[in-house]
Design a protein around this motif. Structure first.
Motif, PDB file in Angstrom:
ATOM      1  N   CYS A 153       0.840  -1.194   0.000  1.00 46.68           N
ATOM      2  CA  CYS A 153       0.000   0.000   0.000  1.00 46.68           C
ATOM      3  C   CYS A 153       0.878   1.247   0.000  1.00 46.68           C
ATOM      4  N   ALA A 154       0.249   2.378  -0.214  1.00 50.71           N
ATOM      5  CA  ALA A 154       0.960   3.659  -0.193  1.00 50.71           C
ATOM      6  C   ALA A 154       1.219   4.076   1.246  1.00 50.71           C
ATOM      7  N   THR A 155       2.356   4.724   1.460  1.00 51.80           N
ATOM      8  CA  THR A 155       2.644   5.375   2.738  1.00 51.80           C
ATOM      9  C   THR A 155       3.182   6.772   2.440  1.00 51.80           C
ATOM     10  N   CYS A 172       2.948  -2.578 -10.596  1.00 50.57           N
ATOM     11  CA  CYS A 172       1.522  -2.653 -10.928  1.00 50.57           C
ATOM     12  C   CYS A 172       1.201  -4.142 -10.965  1.00 50.57           C
ATOM     13  N   ARG A 176      -7.580  -5.644  -9.324  1.00 51.50           N
ATOM     14  CA  ARG A 176      -8.329  -6.184  -8.190  1.00 51.50           C
ATOM     15  C   ARG A 176      -9.418  -7.172  -8.624  1.00 51.50           C
ATOM     16  N   ALA A 195      -2.283  -5.290   2.892  1.00 53.51           N
ATOM     17  CA  ALA A 195      -1.470  -4.094   3.098  1.00 53.51           C
ATOM     18  C   ALA A 195       0.024  -4.380   3.087  1.00 53.51           C
ATOM     19  N   LEU A 199       1.184  -4.195  -4.902  1.00 54.87           N
ATOM     20  CA  LEU A 199       0.375  -3.051  -5.318  1.00 54.87           C
ATOM     21  C   LEU A 199      -0.580  -3.414  -6.451  1.00 54.87           C
ATOM     22  N   ASP A 202      -4.720   0.291  -9.056  1.00 54.85           N
ATOM     23  CA  ASP A 202      -5.252   1.539  -8.507  1.00 54.85           C
ATOM     24  C   ASP A 202      -4.382   2.086  -7.377  1.00 54.85           C
ATOM     25  N   SER A 203      -3.736   1.192  -6.612  1.00 56.14           N
ATOM     26  CA  SER A 203      -2.823   1.657  -5.566  1.00 56.14           C
ATOM     27  C   SER A 203      -1.581   2.295  -6.167  1.00 56.14           C
ATOM     28  N   GLU A 206      -2.523   5.643  -7.291  1.00 53.92           N
ATOM     29  CA  GLU A 206      -2.615   6.548  -6.140  1.00 53.92           C
ATOM     30  C   GLU A 206      -1.234   7.109  -5.788  1.00 53.92           C
ATOM     31  N   ILE A 207      -0.240   6.234  -5.792  1.00 54.26           N
ATOM     32  CA  ILE A 207       1.127   6.674  -5.488  1.00 54.26           C
ATOM     33  C   ILE A 207       1.637   7.624  -6.561  1.00 54.26           C
TER      34      ILE A 207
END
Length: 263
Positions: A153-155, A172, A176, A195, A199, A202-203, A206-207
């Protein structure tokens, strides 16, 4: 600075980064997730002699990333760079029993910059189900190459680390819906989509949307699942973020990675 992938995916990963200043050339292999023979073959295809590598840098201990790294380092006397946790996970000093072999290992820690020849590396932490996983930003002083694979996930930390890069290799891993409808067992679906897994498109988008893209010239979609993603879906997710921005979008393949690109 230029870079090339030897292959990217669940069956093996390796990224070659090279910087030249006119008088010398520095070559680093980020991950080594293939057999020794296959690494040698794929490097030869990129016109690189294995013995010319200045370091092998390992992101984490999973087989598709560490592969033959220890054997290759021992055979060609190439320094190994990894986190202490990764070294403990693979029992590196039990494998490299001889004192001169053990001396090849160099430890790195998140956010502590280190230099290999003309290349500076910045390790940064990522959420992944490994002992002490790190990803890296490479710089020759003028250009920056960011690499992010194997993160769930993004942080805020990784978004900050990847800001201002000229090129970005970005995981990528899966779509999903394709993962949800796949034949994978529920436990594996939960791991990949969790988590601390990999990735989703879409995650990754997002990044990409969150980082500073002012200098970004290229995005390479990497570590695509051959069962749960397609190049078209990954590229579409990146395009939705970039829009009309003049940034090239490419895909790294498992079989051939991608050929030399410049930052």
């Amino acid at each position: 600075m230029r870079f090339a992938s030897l292959g990217s995916g669940s069956e093996g990963n390796a990224l070659l980064v090279e910087a030249s200043n006119g008088a010398s050339t520095t070559r680093i292999l980020l991950d080594c997730g293939f057999s020794m023979r296959e690494v040698e073959r794929r490097l030869t295809a990129r016109a690189v002699d294995v013995g010319s590598l200045d370091a092998i840098v390992i992101t984490h201990e999973h087989a598709d990333h560490i592969g033959s790294a220890l054997s290759l380092a021992r055979k060609y006397r190439i320094p190994l760079i990894m986190s202490w946790g990764t070294g403990q996970a693979v029992k590196v000093h039990a494998t490299l029993k001889a004192e001169d072999d053990a001396a090849l290992v160099r430890w790195c820690r998140a956010d502590e910059r280190l230099a290999v020849g003309d290349i500076e590396l910045r390790p940064y932490t990522v959420p992944h189900d490994a002992r002490e996983p790190l990803q890296f930003v490479f710089s020759d002083g003028a250009r920056r190459l960011g690499v992010l694979t194997d993160a769930g996930c993004a942080t805020a930390h990784l978004v900050a680390a990847l800001g201002g890069c000229d090129a970005l290799v970005l995981e990528c891993n899966h779509d999903r819906d394709m993962l949800a409808n796949s034949k994978y067992p529920p436990s594996l679906k939960a791991r990949i989509g969790g988590a601390y897994g990999h990735l989703a498109n879409d995650s990754a988008a997002e990044i990409l949307g969150a980082i500073d893209r002012m200098k970004l010239q290229r995005v390479i979609c990497a570590h695509l699942s051959e069962q749960n993603n397609t190049p078209e879906l990954a590229m579409a997710a990146m395009s939705a973020v970039i829009g009309t921005q003049a940034t090239e979008i490419l895909v790294a393949t498992q079989a051939g990675g991608f050929d030399w690109l410049t930052c």
